[in-house]
Design a protein around this motif. Structure first.
Motif, PDB file in Angstrom:
ATOM      1  N   HIS A  92      14.252 -78.049  34.828  1.00 32.20           N
ATOM      2  CA  HIS A  92      13.650 -76.756  35.155  1.00 32.20           C
ATOM      3  C   HIS A  92      14.660 -75.617  35.121  1.00 32.20           C
ATOM      4  O   HIS A  92      14.277 -74.449  35.222  1.00 32.20           O
ATOM      5  N   SER A 128       7.331 -80.444  42.672  1.00 33.46           N
ATOM      6  CA  SER A 128       7.314 -80.073  41.261  1.00 33.46           C
ATOM      7  C   SER A 128       6.091 -80.693  40.616  1.00 33.46           C
ATOM      8  O   SER A 128       5.505 -81.642  41.144  1.00 33.46           O
ATOM      9  N   TYR A 174       7.886 -71.757  37.928  1.00 30.89           N
ATOM     10  CA  TYR A 174       9.167 -72.274  37.450  1.00 30.89           C
ATOM     11  C   TYR A 174       9.213 -73.804  37.402  1.00 30.89           C
ATOM     12  O   TYR A 174      10.136 -74.366  36.818  1.00 30.89           O
ATOM     13  N   TYR A 175       8.249 -74.472  38.018  1.00 30.04           N
ATOM     14  CA  TYR A 175       8.296 -75.943  38.104  1.00 30.04           C
ATOM     15  C   TYR A 175       7.005 -76.587  37.585  1.00 30.04           C
ATOM     16  O   TYR A 175       6.598 -77.631  38.056  1.00 30.04           O
TER      17      TYR A 175
END
Length: 373
Positions: free
Chosen positions: A343, A225, A151-152
């Motif tokens: 994000h 991230s 997701y990052y």
């Protein structure tokens, strides 16, 4: 008789004078008493009250993440089409005391027959930025890509050709970690002991550690991230190591796992809201007879909005070289991200070409949607 009459007259005069003096003194005494009572009341009103201390603030937050991606995959003699990635992650986290927190996340992924997994279940004891203890299931100290998760990332597709660290599911292990940071995340250390099942012999646990240093803006917290979309100026270098006795199954038996990696991220905000990002990592799992690998990535965020979002083209190359030589695995990714809210909301178009020595080459075209709140 005259003498007695004179004495009586004198007594009458003295008594009258005494009554007059008493009558004159009464108002003065009453005033004094009233003033004293007023002083007592004022003192009582200004006396500090015993107030009980406020209880520690508690909090509970929740959210959900969603990733849906699919398209066409071509290879020699066969083409397929479908939804290749379908992922839902409910998030729950809370604080019952400034030093006691928790997080509990689930995951449903169509690549594993749509089973629901415990993604994270962590008891977090955080008495000081320099000394924190986490216990449960979570990402162990490892590479930046794993600590960012899908997701990052810059890229839509996770760099799956390079990482050889063991895990139960989605990079997670069960165990305990000691970690801390200085300068609000300028320097971070992480270390811990983990297992991948409930019956691991005591001598075969995974020892994991990581060090990270940020030369420019800090990255606070246990996780990180792989891009901050120009909101930070980053020059971060890190390294991780994992060791497990008899952690690798080979053709002749068991071998120790000793894996390590070095990774770096450079991100620089440019004029007009643009941002340049460069990321790379090197991995070595030769001790476990698994080989060496690396990846290199470049992306550029265009600060000027196109419609309601920003465009971010990217390219990434992965290579895995097996122990003892032989043909390497090559994976080339390219694509364009459309960033709506960092994000939390983005679209992606990705193209990936994969050359694998043990099978046919494949090329996939995917469109992806990511939303989380």
């Amino acid at each position: 008789m005259k003498i007695a009459s004179g004495i009586s007259s004198a007594l009458v005069v003295l008594l009258a004078a005494g009554r007059a003096s008493a009558a004159d003194a009464a108002p003065a005494e009453a005033t004094t008493v009233a003033a004293a009572e007023t002083t007592k009341v004022a003192a009582a009103e200004t006396k500090p009250l015993d107030v009980a201390p406020a209880p520690p603030q508690k909090s509970l937050s929740y959210g959900v993440g969603l990733r849906v991606g699919g398209g066409e995959t071509t290879q020699t003699g066969a083409n397929t089409v479908g939804v290749s990635s379908l992922d839902v992650r409910p998030y729950i986290s809370g604080k019952i005391h400034p030093m006691v927190k928790f997080s509990a996340n689930l995951d449903l992924n169509n690549t594993d027959a749509s089973r629901i997994h415990v993604l994270d279940a962590v008891a977090q004891f955080e008495p000081d930025p320099l000394l924190n203890v986490w216990f449960g299931r979570f990402l162990p100290p490892s590479d930046r890509a794993n600590l960012s998760g899908p997701y990052y990332q810059h890229a839509w597709l996770y760099p799956d050709a390079v990482n050889g660290y063991p895990s139960i599911y989605a990079g997670r292990d069960d165990g305990v970690a000691l970690w801390g940071q200085t300068g609000g995340g300028q320097f971070k250390y992480q270390g811990g002991f983990f297992t991948t099942d409930t019956n691991t012999p005591a001598k075969q646990g995974i020892y994991a550690g990581r060090l990270t240093y940020n030369f420019l803006d800090p990255e606070p917290g246990y996780y990180n991230s792989s891009t901050y979309y120009g909101s930070k100026e980053i020059l971060a270098v890190g390294g991780a190591l994992q060791y497990q006795r008899n952690g690798v199954t080979t053709a002749t038996g068991k071998s120790d796992l000793l894996g390590f990696n070095f990774d770096a991220l450079f991100e620089r905000p440019m004029l007009g809201g643009d941002a340049l990002s460069l990321e790379g990592a090197y991995y070595n799992f030769e001790q476990g007879n698994q080989g060496q690998s690396f990846f290199a990535l470049a992306s550029y965020l265009v600060g000027q909005k196109l419609g309601i979002g920003k465009v971010q083209p990217m390219v990434r190359f992965q290579q895995f070289m097996p122990t003892g030589g032989g043909s390497a695995t090559h994976v080339l990714d390219g694509g364009v991200n459309y960033i709506l809210d960092g994000h939390n909301a983005r679209l992606a178009f990705a193209v990936q070409h994969r050359d694998v020595p043990t099978g046919p080459s494949t090329t996939s075209f995917q469109f992806g949607v990511q939303i989380q709140e």
